[in-house]
Design a protein around this motif. Structure first.
Motif, PDB file in Angstrom:
ATOM      1  N   GLU A 194       0.842  -1.203   0.000  1.00  0.00           N
ATOM      2  CA  GLU A 194       0.000   0.000   0.000  1.00  0.00           C
ATOM      3  C   GLU A 194       0.880   1.257   0.000  1.00  0.00           C
ATOM      4  OE1 GLU A 194      -2.395   1.658  -1.044  1.00  0.00           O
ATOM      5  OE2 GLU A 194      -4.022   0.843   0.197  1.00  0.00           O
ATOM      6  N   GLY A 195       0.510   2.194  -0.863  1.00  0.00           N
ATOM      7  CA  GLY A 195       1.274   3.445  -0.940  1.00  0.00           C
ATOM      8  C   GLY A 195       2.425   3.396  -1.947  1.00  0.00           C
ATOM      9  N   PHE A 196       2.621   2.214  -2.562  1.00  0.00           N
ATOM     10  CA  PHE A 196       3.707   2.068  -3.558  1.00  0.00           C
ATOM     11  C   PHE A 196       3.106   1.834  -4.945  1.00  0.00           C
ATOM     12  CE2 PHE A 196       6.013   0.955   0.281  1.00  0.00           C
ATOM     13  CZ  PHE A 196       7.290   1.435   0.058  1.00  0.00           C
ATOM     14  N   LEU A 197       3.920   2.132  -5.961  1.00  0.00           N
ATOM     15  CA  LEU A 197       3.617   1.708  -7.332  1.00  0.00           C
ATOM     16  C   LEU A 197       4.758   0.822  -7.809  1.00  0.00           C
ATOM     17  CD1 LEU A 197       2.467   5.022  -9.083  1.00  0.00           C
ATOM     18  CD2 LEU A 197       1.009   3.090  -8.415  1.00  0.00           C
ATOM     19  N   ARG A 198       4.411  -0.232  -8.559  1.00  0.00           N
ATOM     20  CA  ARG A 198       5.474  -0.992  -9.227  1.00  0.00           C
ATOM     21  C   ARG A 198       5.592  -0.474 -10.647  1.00  0.00           C
ATOM     22  NH1 ARG A 198       5.496  -6.942 -11.713  1.00  0.00           N
ATOM     23  NH2 ARG A 198       4.440  -5.713 -13.310  1.00  0.00           N
ATOM     24  N   ILE A 199       6.830  -0.143 -11.014  1.00  0.00           N
ATOM     25  CA  ILE A 199       7.103   0.395 -12.342  1.00  0.00           C
ATOM     26  C   ILE A 199       7.889  -0.667 -13.117  1.00  0.00           C
ATOM     27  CG2 ILE A 199       8.209   2.301 -13.614  1.00  0.00           C
ATOM     28  CD1 ILE A 199       6.064   3.271 -11.593  1.00  0.00           C
ATOM     29  N   SER A 200       7.356  -1.065 -14.259  1.00  0.00           N
ATOM     30  CA  SER A 200       8.063  -2.048 -15.082  1.00  0.00           C
ATOM     31  C   SER A 200       8.883  -1.309 -16.140  1.00  0.00           C
ATOM     32  CB  SER A 200       7.036  -2.966 -15.752  1.00  0.00           C
ATOM     33  OG  SER A 200       7.622  -3.603 -16.853  1.00  0.00           O
ATOM     34  N   SER A 201      10.105  -1.770 -16.354  1.00  0.00           N
ATOM     35  CA  SER A 201      10.937  -1.088 -17.345  1.00  0.00           C
ATOM     36  C   SER A 201      10.994  -1.850 -18.671  1.00  0.00           C
ATOM     37  CB  SER A 201      12.341  -0.859 -16.795  1.00  0.00           C
ATOM     38  OG  SER A 201      12.909  -2.081 -16.474  1.00  0.00           O
ATOM     39  N   PHE A 202      10.074  -2.810 -18.836  1.00  0.00           N
ATOM     40  CA  PHE A 202       9.980  -3.449 -20.142  1.00  0.00           C
ATOM     41  C   PHE A 202       9.294  -2.460 -21.081  1.00  0.00           C
ATOM     42  CE2 PHE A 202      10.012  -7.266 -17.359  1.00  0.00           C
ATOM     43  CZ  PHE A 202      11.137  -7.874 -17.898  1.00  0.00           C
ATOM     44  N   GLY A 203       9.884  -2.192 -22.219  1.00  0.00           N
ATOM     45  CA  GLY A 203       9.260  -1.260 -23.161  1.00  0.00           C
ATOM     46  C   GLY A 203      10.282  -0.789 -24.169  1.00  0.00           C
ATOM     47  N   ARG A 204       9.770  -0.225 -25.275  1.00  0.00           N
ATOM     48  CA  ARG A 204      10.659   0.351 -26.277  1.00  0.00           C
ATOM     49  C   ARG A 204      11.321   1.576 -25.661  1.00  0.00           C
ATOM     50  NH1 ARG A 204      10.612  -2.784 -30.813  1.00  0.00           N
ATOM     51  NH2 ARG A 204      12.623  -1.811 -30.649  1.00  0.00           N
ATOM     52  N   ARG A 205      12.549   1.883 -26.078  1.00  0.00           N
ATOM     53  CA  ARG A 205      13.292   3.003 -25.473  1.00  0.00           C
ATOM     54  C   ARG A 205      12.538   4.316 -25.644  1.00  0.00           C
ATOM     55  NH1 ARG A 205      18.530   3.032 -24.083  1.00  0.00           N
ATOM     56  NH2 ARG A 205      17.878   1.076 -23.140  1.00  0.00           N
ATOM     57  N   SER A 206      11.934   4.506 -26.836  1.00  0.00           N
ATOM     58  CA  SER A 206      11.240   5.778 -27.075  1.00  0.00           C
ATOM     59  C   SER A 206      10.071   5.950 -26.098  1.00  0.00           C
ATOM     60  CB  SER A 206      10.744   5.845 -28.519  1.00  0.00           C
ATOM     61  OG  SER A 206       9.913   4.738 -28.776  1.00  0.00           O
ATOM     62  N   HIS A 207       9.405   4.851 -25.741  1.00  0.00           N
ATOM     63  CA  HIS A 207       8.287   4.934 -24.792  1.00  0.00           C
ATOM     64  C   HIS A 207       8.788   5.268 -23.390  1.00  0.00           C
ATOM     65  CE1 HIS A 207       5.609   2.233 -27.526  1.00  0.00           C
ATOM     66  NE2 HIS A 207       5.769   3.459 -27.974  1.00  0.00           N
ATOM     67  N   ILE A 208       9.924   4.684 -23.047  1.00  0.00           N
ATOM     68  CA  ILE A 208      10.475   4.937 -21.699  1.00  0.00           C
ATOM     69  C   ILE A 208      10.856   6.426 -21.613  1.00  0.00           C
ATOM     70  CG2 ILE A 208      12.404   4.388 -20.119  1.00  0.00           C
ATOM     71  CD1 ILE A 208      10.451   2.016 -20.440  1.00  0.00           C
ATOM     72  N   GLU A 209      11.486   6.940 -22.676  1.00  0.00           N
ATOM     73  CA  GLU A 209      11.914   8.353 -22.657  1.00  0.00           C
ATOM     74  C   GLU A 209      10.700   9.285 -22.596  1.00  0.00           C
ATOM     75  OE1 GLU A 209      16.191   7.670 -24.890  1.00  0.00           O
ATOM     76  OE2 GLU A 209      14.459   8.273 -26.079  1.00  0.00           O
ATOM     77  N   GLU A 210       9.689   8.917 -23.355  1.00  0.00           N
ATOM     78  CA  GLU A 210       8.458   9.728 -23.346  1.00  0.00           C
ATOM     79  C   GLU A 210       7.797   9.679 -21.956  1.00  0.00           C
ATOM     80  OE1 GLU A 210       6.676  11.272 -26.064  1.00  0.00           O
ATOM     81  OE2 GLU A 210       5.047  11.800 -24.667  1.00  0.00           O
ATOM     82  N   ALA A 211       7.783   8.499 -21.358  1.00  0.00           N
ATOM     83  CA  ALA A 211       7.189   8.358 -20.018  1.00  0.00           C
ATOM     84  C   ALA A 211       7.945   9.245 -19.022  1.00  0.00           C
ATOM     85  CB  ALA A 211       7.225   6.898 -19.577  1.00  0.00           C
ATOM     86  N   ILE A 212       9.263   9.274 -19.138  1.00  0.00           N
ATOM     87  CA  ILE A 212      10.075  10.080 -18.213  1.00  0.00           C
ATOM     88  C   ILE A 212       9.716  11.569 -18.365  1.00  0.00           C
ATOM     89  CG2 ILE A 212      12.464  10.861 -17.781  1.00  0.00           C
ATOM     90  CD1 ILE A 212      13.278   7.873 -18.272  1.00  0.00           C
TER      91      ILE A 212
END
Ligand code: PLP
Length: 390
Positions: free
Chosen positions: A365-383
């Motif tokens: 509770e109070g946490f989020l799990r962040i998965s880093s599976f993804g295309r690089r462009s999506h990760i950069e956009e998410a950031i």
């Protein structure tokens, strides 16, 4: 017929189905939103060249009368068991103790049957939801949750193991991304030995371990007398769709009456399972070839770079952030919000979906799990989009 009452003890939907339902509800209201998923832990890079060649070769050989194969040995092809023992365990584990499966999750379910309905199962809290759900579906709520907090590197109080017969331990951990130290695992093995407990060690993320941290519980002396280990090709080689895993049950692991656990597992899988796909086994052999190992290491490094980018981004935004160094997952505390509130706010403001920590257990509770599976462009956009959330 009366409904199996155990189904009433698990939530109506598996965690990721609930996440999907909320994503669909959001898209109904915002049909043009470009959602980025940092939620489910599923690989996104295509299969490597050597693995694809192995699959093609295997498909061709199945199409010829002289090389066609039907059912194989239930425990898997000998060549693959030998290759796993050699390439992944440096022959510290005997190939005869390795049982090939159609994936780690399926074996987690089958292990519940192996242990039977009378035993008490201990689970790390938070934990991969399949442990809890398969345990509860099989024996009802006879589960003991072992709280794992940041202050103890997400490990439980070892004395709590007294209350259970078998305990599931996952390292590198899903969801926290934490890796247990050698000392912590030594304590668990010593405790299990002294008190007659079984450890199920889930090493599905072993290929993400960096440096000299432990990749297998069998690196601990004496673990072969108390531990079962689960492995998977899903996150190591992108086999989440191809499907292949394995379980190690050492010959020296015995039940209280001296009966070998391995003998019952053999009986179980010859009854419940007709062997993993011939195609998947050939693909796995290719993945563990000299070239294949190099290619899959490159993919794992790619996901770890994603994890590092995300980790730095959350840290720079002053979030309390764990994991992401030996694991594709980050575990981020969102102050002042429940996990589902944080999930919804990140979706509303940044169009990013994550996984609410509470879905992995009350300690989440109070946490989020962040998965880093993804295309690089999506990760950069998410950031980029994270700034709207902070
Ligand atoms: N164990 C853990 C800790 C996982 O996170 C997963 C999948 O996400 C599995 C097992 C399941 O792996 P497989 O795809 O081999 O069934």
């Amino acid at each position: 017929m009366k409904r199996n009452p155990h189904f009433a003890c698990v939530s109506e939907r598996y965690l990721f189905q609930e996440v999907l339902k909320r994503k669909e509800a959001f898209l109904k209201e915002h049909p043009h939103a470009k959602i980025i998923s940092l939620s489910i832990g599923d690989t996104t890079e295509p299969l490597s060249k050597t693995i694809v060649e192995g699959l093609i070769e295997s498909a061709h050989s199945l199409g010829k009368v002289e090389s066609y194969l039907g059912y194989g040995p239930e425990k898997g092809q000998e060549a693959l068991r030998k290759k796993i023992a050699d390439a992944l365990y440096q022959n510290k584990v005997s190939s005869d103790d390795i049982f090939i499966s159609d994936g780690a999750k399926c074996d987690i379910g089958r292990l519940q049957i192996l242990f039977g309905s009378d035993c008490t199962i201990g689970l790390q809290d938070p934990a991969y939801p399949a442990y809890l759900d398969t345990a509860v579906l099989f024996r009802g709520p006879k589960i003991h949750l072992l709280p794992c907090e940041p202050k103890n590197n997400f490990f439980f109080n070892i004395e709590e193991m007294k209350k259970v017969d078998a305990v599931f331990i996952c390292s590198p951990n899903n969801p926290t991304g934490a890796i247990l130290s050698k000392k912590q695992l030594e304590q668990a093995v010593a405790f299990a030995k002294k008190h007659g407990k079984i450890i199920v060690f889930d090493a599905a993320y072993a290929s993400y371990v960096q440096g000299d941290h432990l990749r297998s519980i069998y690196e601990i002396e004496g673990a072969e007398d108390v531990a079962i280990e689960i492995g998977s090709f899903s996150k190591m080689a992108g086999f989440s769709g191809v499907r292949l895993g394995w379980t190690v049950i050492p010959s020296s692991l015995k039940f209280a009456d001296g009966h070998p656990v391995k003998a019952d597992w053999s009986r179980l899988i010859t009854t419940f399972f007709n062997g993993a796909s011939v195609l998947s086994q050939k693909a796995a052999l290719s993945a563990l070839s000299h070239e294949g190992l190099k290619e899959i290491a490159t993919q794992v490094s790619f996901y770890l770079e994603n994890a590092s980018l995300l980790r730095n981004a959350f840290i720079n935004l002053n979030f309390e952030t764990y994991g992401g160094e030996h694991s594709p997952y980050l575990w981020v505390r969102i102050p002042g919000k429940t996990s589902w509130q944080a999930f919804q706010e990140l979706l509303d403001k940044s169009h990013i979906i994550t996984t609410p920590g509470v879905g992995f257990g009350p300690q989440g509770e109070g946490f989020l799990r962040i998965s880093s599976f993804g295309r690089r462009s999506h990760i950069e956009e998410a950031i980029e989009r994270l700034h709207k959330f902070s």
